[in-house]
Design an enzyme around this catalytic site. Structure first.
Site, short mmCIF file in Angstrom:
data_model
loop_
_atom_site.label_atom_id
_atom_site.label_comp_id
_atom_site.label_asym_id
_atom_site.label_seq_id
_atom_site.Cartn_x
_atom_site.Cartn_y
_atom_site.Cartn_z
CD GLU A 118 -4.63 -2.09 -12.75
OE1 GLU A 118 -5.75 -1.99 -12.22
OE2 GLU A 118 -3.66 -1.39 -12.42
CG ASP A 171 0.70 -14.28 20.90
OD1 ASP A 171 1.24 -13.92 21.95
OD2 ASP A 171 1.29 -14.84 19.98
#
Length: 236
Positions: A118, A171
C-alpha cells in the site's frame, strides 16, 4: 553515472539490465548499476519489511527502518557529501517525462526505491526521498517495472550507451513531437511502396517531409503534446 535500485526482487533486473544498450553502458564504464535488496537491512529474525497501517485499512505498508538503513548504507545518509538523488516510484509522484530523464542524466548518482504493497511509511519519504515519480495512471504490482523504465530512459542519454548520440536527440518525444514514419528495404512491401520523397536523395526535401509528418502525427495522436509545442513556439 551510478544508479542504485532498492528492491525486494533484485533478480527481476537481470534480463533488462544485462542485455543490449544498458549492458554496453555498463561494460564501457558509462553506467554503474547497483541492486540492493532492502530486506537484507531488516533486523528481526524474519527480516520483516512491512507491517499493518496505523489507523486500520487493507494491505500492508513498507516499514521505514529497513529502507532508511539501506539508503544510508548505499546511497548516503541525509546531508552526507556525494549523497545520491533519491527517487521513490509512486502513483502520487509527478509524471515522468523526457525532460525529467534528461535532467536526471546529468546527475552523478541516483537511487530508486521500488514501492510495494500500500506504499511506504510517510516518515521515510519525508526524511530520505528527494522526488516521487509516476510512470502513468495505472497500478502495477510493484515499482520494479517503473524503475526499469526510468533507468532505461536515463541511461540511453549517457554518452557511450547508445553509440549514436544524435539518435537520442531526435527520438519521438525528445523533440516535443512524435517521430515521422520510418521505412527500410524492400521498396515495396505487400503492394505498399516507400514514399517517393525518401528515395529522392534530396536531403532538404526529406527533412521538410519528416517535419510535416511529425507535426501531423502529433496533432492527430497526441493533442496534448501538440498544444505544448504550440505554446512553446508562442512563448519564443
Amino acid at each position: 553515472m551510478r544508479i542504485t535500485v532498492l528492491t525486494l526482487f533484485p533478480n527481476w533486473f537481470d534480463g533488462p539490465f544485462g542485455e543490449s544498450m544498458i549492458q554496453r553502458g555498463r561494460d564501457n564504464g558509462a553506467l554503474e548499476i547497483e541492486l540492493v535488496n532492502f530486506r537484507d537491512f531488516a533486523t528481526d529474525r524474519h527480516r520483516t519489511v512491512d507491517d499493518a497501517p496505523y489507523g486500520g485499512g487493507g494491505g500492508m505498508v513498507l516499514k521505514a527502518p529497513p529502507l532508511a538503513a539501506a539508503l544510508d548504507a548505499t546511497a548516503g545518509a541525509p546531508g552526507s557529501e556525494g549523497r545520491a538523488h533519491v527517487i521513490y516510484t509512486s502513483p502520487a509522484g509527478a509524471p515522468f517525462t523526457q525532460r525529467r530523464a534528461e535532467e536526471l542524466a546529468k546527475l552523478p548518482r541516483v537511487a530508486i526505491i521500488c514501492g510495494h504493497y500500500e506504499g511506504l511509511d510517510q516518515r521515510l519519504i519525508d526524511s530520505r526521498v528527494d522526488e516521487e515519480i509516476s510512470i502513468g495512471d495505472y497500478v502495477l504490482t510493484g515499482g520494479e517495472i517503473a524503475a526499469m523504465a526510468i533507468v532505461d530512459a536515463v541511461a540511453r542519454l549517457l554518452p557511450g550507451v547508445l553509440g549514436n548520440e544524435a539518435g537520442a536527440r531526435d527520438d519521438s518525444i525528445a523533440t516535443g513531437l512524435l517521430e515521422a514514419p520510418q521505412y527500410t528495404r524492400p521498396e515495396v512491401f505487400e503492394g505498399r511502396p516507400v514514399p517517393d520523397i525518401l528515395l529522392s536523395g534530396h536531403h532538404a526535401k526529406v527533412a521538410a517531409w519528416r517535419a510535416r509528418q511529425s507535426e501531423q502525427l502529433t496533432r492527430q495522436r497526441r493533442p496534448d503534446l501538440w498544444q505544448a509545442h504550440q505554446d512553446a513556439k508562442f512563448r519564443k
